[in-house]
Design a protein around this motif. Sequence first.
Motif, mmCIF file in Angstrom:
data_model
loop_
_atom_site.group_PDB
_atom_site.id
_atom_site.type_symbol
_atom_site.label_atom_id
_atom_site.label_comp_id
_atom_site.label_asym_id
_atom_site.label_seq_id
_atom_site.Cartn_x
_atom_site.Cartn_y
_atom_site.Cartn_z
ATOM 1 N N GLU A 5 0.823 -1.200 0.000
ATOM 2 C CA GLU A 5 0.000 0.000 0.000
ATOM 3 C C GLU A 5 0.864 1.260 0.000
ATOM 4 O O GLU A 5 0.528 2.257 -0.640
ATOM 5 N N LEU A 6 2.012 1.214 0.704
ATOM 6 C CA LEU A 6 2.937 2.345 0.669
ATOM 7 C C LEU A 6 3.404 2.621 -0.752
ATOM 8 O O LEU A 6 3.484 3.772 -1.189
ATOM 9 N N ALA A 7 3.730 1.534 -1.472
ATOM 10 C CA ALA A 7 4.201 1.679 -2.852
ATOM 11 C C ALA A 7 3.128 2.291 -3.740
ATOM 12 O O ALA A 7 3.407 3.148 -4.589
ATOM 13 N N VAL A 8 1.869 1.855 -3.555
ATOM 14 C CA VAL A 8 0.757 2.384 -4.358
ATOM 15 C C VAL A 8 0.571 3.873 -4.064
ATOM 16 O O VAL A 8 0.393 4.688 -4.970
ATOM 17 N N ARG A 9 0.619 4.237 -2.780
ATOM 18 C CA ARG A 9 0.478 5.652 -2.411
ATOM 19 C C ARG A 9 1.614 6.487 -2.998
ATOM 20 O O ARG A 9 1.406 7.611 -3.453
ATOM 21 N N TRP A 10 2.799 5.943 -2.942
ATOM 22 C CA TRP A 10 3.959 6.645 -3.476
ATOM 23 C C TRP A 10 3.820 6.835 -4.981
ATOM 24 O O TRP A 10 4.073 7.920 -5.516
ATOM 25 N N ALA A 11 3.399 5.781 -5.673
ATOM 26 C CA ALA A 11 3.212 5.867 -7.127
ATOM 27 C C ALA A 11 2.136 6.888 -7.470
ATOM 28 O O ALA A 11 2.265 7.653 -8.435
ATOM 29 N N ASP A 12 1.052 6.912 -6.669
ATOM 30 C CA ASP A 12 -0.006 7.904 -6.901
ATOM 31 C C ASP A 12 0.529 9.318 -6.713
ATOM 32 O O ASP A 12 0.195 10.238 -7.474
ATOM 33 N N ALA A 13 1.377 9.497 -5.688
ATOM 34 C CA ALA A 13 1.938 10.822 -5.410
ATOM 35 C C ALA A 13 2.834 11.289 -6.549
ATOM 36 O O ALA A 13 2.894 12.481 -6.866
ATOM 37 N N LEU A 14 3.551 10.352 -7.161
ATOM 38 C CA LEU A 14 4.478 10.699 -8.236
ATOM 39 C C LEU A 14 3.812 10.736 -9.610
ATOM 40 O O LEU A 14 4.437 11.145 -10.590
ATOM 41 N N ARG A 29 6.369 -1.959 -8.243
ATOM 42 C CA ARG A 29 7.301 -2.988 -7.762
ATOM 43 C C ARG A 29 8.600 -2.340 -7.287
ATOM 44 O O ARG A 29 9.135 -2.677 -6.231
ATOM 45 N N LEU A 30 9.087 -1.365 -8.065
ATOM 46 C CA LEU A 30 10.313 -0.661 -7.687
ATOM 47 C C LEU A 30 10.123 0.123 -6.391
ATOM 48 O O LEU A 30 10.952 0.065 -5.480
ATOM 49 N N LEU A 31 9.004 0.849 -6.289
ATOM 50 C CA LEU A 31 8.757 1.669 -5.101
ATOM 51 C C LEU A 31 8.548 0.814 -3.856
ATOM 52 O O LEU A 31 8.882 1.239 -2.744
ATOM 53 N N ALA A 32 7.995 -0.396 -4.039
ATOM 54 C CA ALA A 32 7.848 -1.303 -2.897
ATOM 55 C C ALA A 32 9.223 -1.701 -2.355
ATOM 56 O O ALA A 32 9.435 -1.770 -1.133
ATOM 57 N N GLU A 33 10.157 -1.938 -3.264
ATOM 58 C CA GLU A 33 11.526 -2.286 -2.834
ATOM 59 C C GLU A 33 12.188 -1.101 -2.131
ATOM 60 O O GLU A 33 12.834 -1.266 -1.087
ATOM 61 N N LEU A 34 12.014 0.100 -2.709
ATOM 62 C CA LEU A 34 12.601 1.285 -2.090
ATOM 63 C C LEU A 34 11.941 1.589 -0.747
ATOM 64 O O LEU A 34 12.612 2.003 0.207
ATOM 65 N N ALA A 35 10.626 1.399 -0.670
ATOM 66 C CA ALA A 35 9.908 1.642 0.586
ATOM 67 C C ALA A 35 10.417 0.715 1.688
ATOM 68 O O ALA A 35 10.573 1.133 2.841
ATOM 69 N N GLU A 36 10.686 -0.521 1.339
ATOM 70 C CA GLU A 36 11.192 -1.471 2.335
ATOM 71 C C GLU A 36 12.542 -1.000 2.885
ATOM 72 O O GLU A 36 12.793 -1.041 4.100
ATOM 73 N N VAL A 37 13.399 -0.522 1.990
ATOM 74 C CA VAL A 37 14.716 -0.029 2.398
ATOM 75 C C VAL A 37 14.570 1.199 3.300
ATOM 76 O O VAL A 37 15.232 1.317 4.343
ATOM 77 N N ILE A 73 8.852 13.191 0.369
ATOM 78 C CA ILE A 73 9.216 13.462 1.766
ATOM 79 C C ILE A 73 8.041 13.286 2.730
ATOM 80 O O ILE A 73 8.199 12.678 3.794
ATOM 81 N N PRO A 74 6.819 13.784 2.418
ATOM 82 C CA PRO A 74 5.708 13.539 3.345
ATOM 83 C C PRO A 74 5.433 12.049 3.548
ATOM 84 O O PRO A 74 5.066 11.623 4.645
ATOM 85 N N LEU A 75 5.621 11.260 2.500
ATOM 86 C CA LEU A 75 5.409 9.826 2.630
ATOM 87 C C LEU A 75 6.420 9.211 3.590
ATOM 88 O O LEU A 75 6.086 8.338 4.385
ATOM 89 N N ILE A 76 7.671 9.701 3.541
ATOM 90 C CA ILE A 76 8.698 9.195 4.457
ATOM 91 C C ILE A 76 8.408 9.635 5.885
ATOM 92 O O ILE A 76 8.491 8.844 6.831
ATOM 93 N N CYS A 77 8.052 10.921 6.041
ATOM 94 C CA CYS A 77 7.909 11.494 7.385
ATOM 95 C C CYS A 77 6.586 11.138 8.055
ATOM 96 O O CYS A 77 6.489 11.226 9.290
ATOM 97 N N HIS A 78 5.590 10.769 7.281
ATOM 98 C CA HIS A 78 4.288 10.479 7.873
ATOM 99 C C HIS A 78 3.862 9.025 7.659
ATOM 100 O O HIS A 78 3.676 8.274 8.625
ATOM 101 N N ASP A 79 3.717 8.628 6.400
ATOM 102 C CA ASP A 79 3.200 7.278 6.120
ATOM 103 C C ASP A 79 4.123 6.192 6.660
ATOM 104 O O ASP A 79 3.664 5.194 7.217
#
Length: 432
Positions: A5-14, A29-37, A73-79
């Motif tokens: 879900e984080l990856a989907v939100r990130w993709a929507d934001a971008l 798929r890429l954003l899910a990997e980056l989100a995990e890191v 940045i909001p996704l990192i600091c909040h989500d």
Amino acid sequence: MGLRELAVRWADALDGVVAPTLTRTQIERLLAELAEVLVDAVRGTTDIAVAHDAAAVLVAVNYRDPVAVSRSIPLICHDMVDEIRPNATAPDYEQIRDRAIAVAAEFAAGFTKALRSAVLGEQETTLVAAMSAAQDAEARGQLSEARFEAVFAGASVGIGTIDVNGTVLDVNAAMAEMLGQPADGMPGRSVAELLGPENIGHAFTELQRMLSGTINRFRLETDHLRPDGTVASIDLSMSAVRDSSGRVRFLIGVAVDVTERKQLADRLWHDANHDSLTGLPNRVLFFDRLAVATPPLGICYLDLDGFKEVNDVWGHTVGDRVLRDVAQRLEASVAPVGGLVARIGGDEFIVLIEKCSGEEQLAAVSDLLLAALAAPMQVAGRPVVVGASIGSVFVEDRPTEVDELMHAVDTAMYRNKAAGGSRARGQRFRLP
């Protein structure tokens, strides 16, 4: 929430920021990997430096608009914080949130560096291609053709040619736009006339060295004041085109407008060196300033009294408003003496006074700080009162051992707290 879900939100934001080289499925798929890191970095199980690499990956797949940073940045600091600690009252919630801010700053710095590398790489490629075209045509004795081949009218970077007398031969539309001049009005005019006295500086000096044959090429970043009063930051590369005998025939320049990138870098530097809640300098910037401060120095270390109760009773939202109000009051108190106020922890602040006249002035500053916090703060219609314990240190020379200085001021503050907090005057003594 989960990484998916984080990856989907990130993709929507971008979405819509730029045309990436990947499909939506590949992006998620890429954003899910980056989100995990990044989540691991926020959690503290990996070093925050991984955020630097994560940002470089986004630039590599063509997310090159600065908006990609502001939406990430909001996704990192909040989500991501919510993913790790959904309960804001958890004991380590503020620690997780502070680490997320550090991760976001590292992500932003990595994005800036990767973007600069990508832009400058494209600039170098364009310059090499233009030089090659010019030299090939020059070898055939077709100087006019060489110039027009070099211009690349449709290029996204600015390209221009100058003769050995410093007169403009040709420019493309991108170069004219950067300089704020009509393209058809530039050929035949001298560089000095086009730049104007406000812009005659290092770049012009390097150009003169090229025209005299002292150097063969140069590259630098310069600010250009346009005729309409706006300023463009330009990354300029110039090279000399020589004939078979080595004589300079003309100069060719390639320019990239890096105004947005520079503004982004300035904004990211500010964010990395300032507290995101209060806007005050943070611990990093405070110690940087301390290292070059002009002695004698006065330092006041403040720890708020009663702030934990504010958070416990009213919650973190009210607590955050109190911290912002405290920051404004402290800044206003030391503004007349040019003091620097920084937030170095949750409810810990520190004040630096350069060229401090002595312990009497430091005592007066401490009293001003206490007085500033004495009046109740109106937060969401509620009167909130917090005090502070203050420890003070006066040093005549710039400290060589910052840890020793901080230990001294910290000790003074805790002596104050034990003696009654804001009702007692801070301890003041001279470091040996």
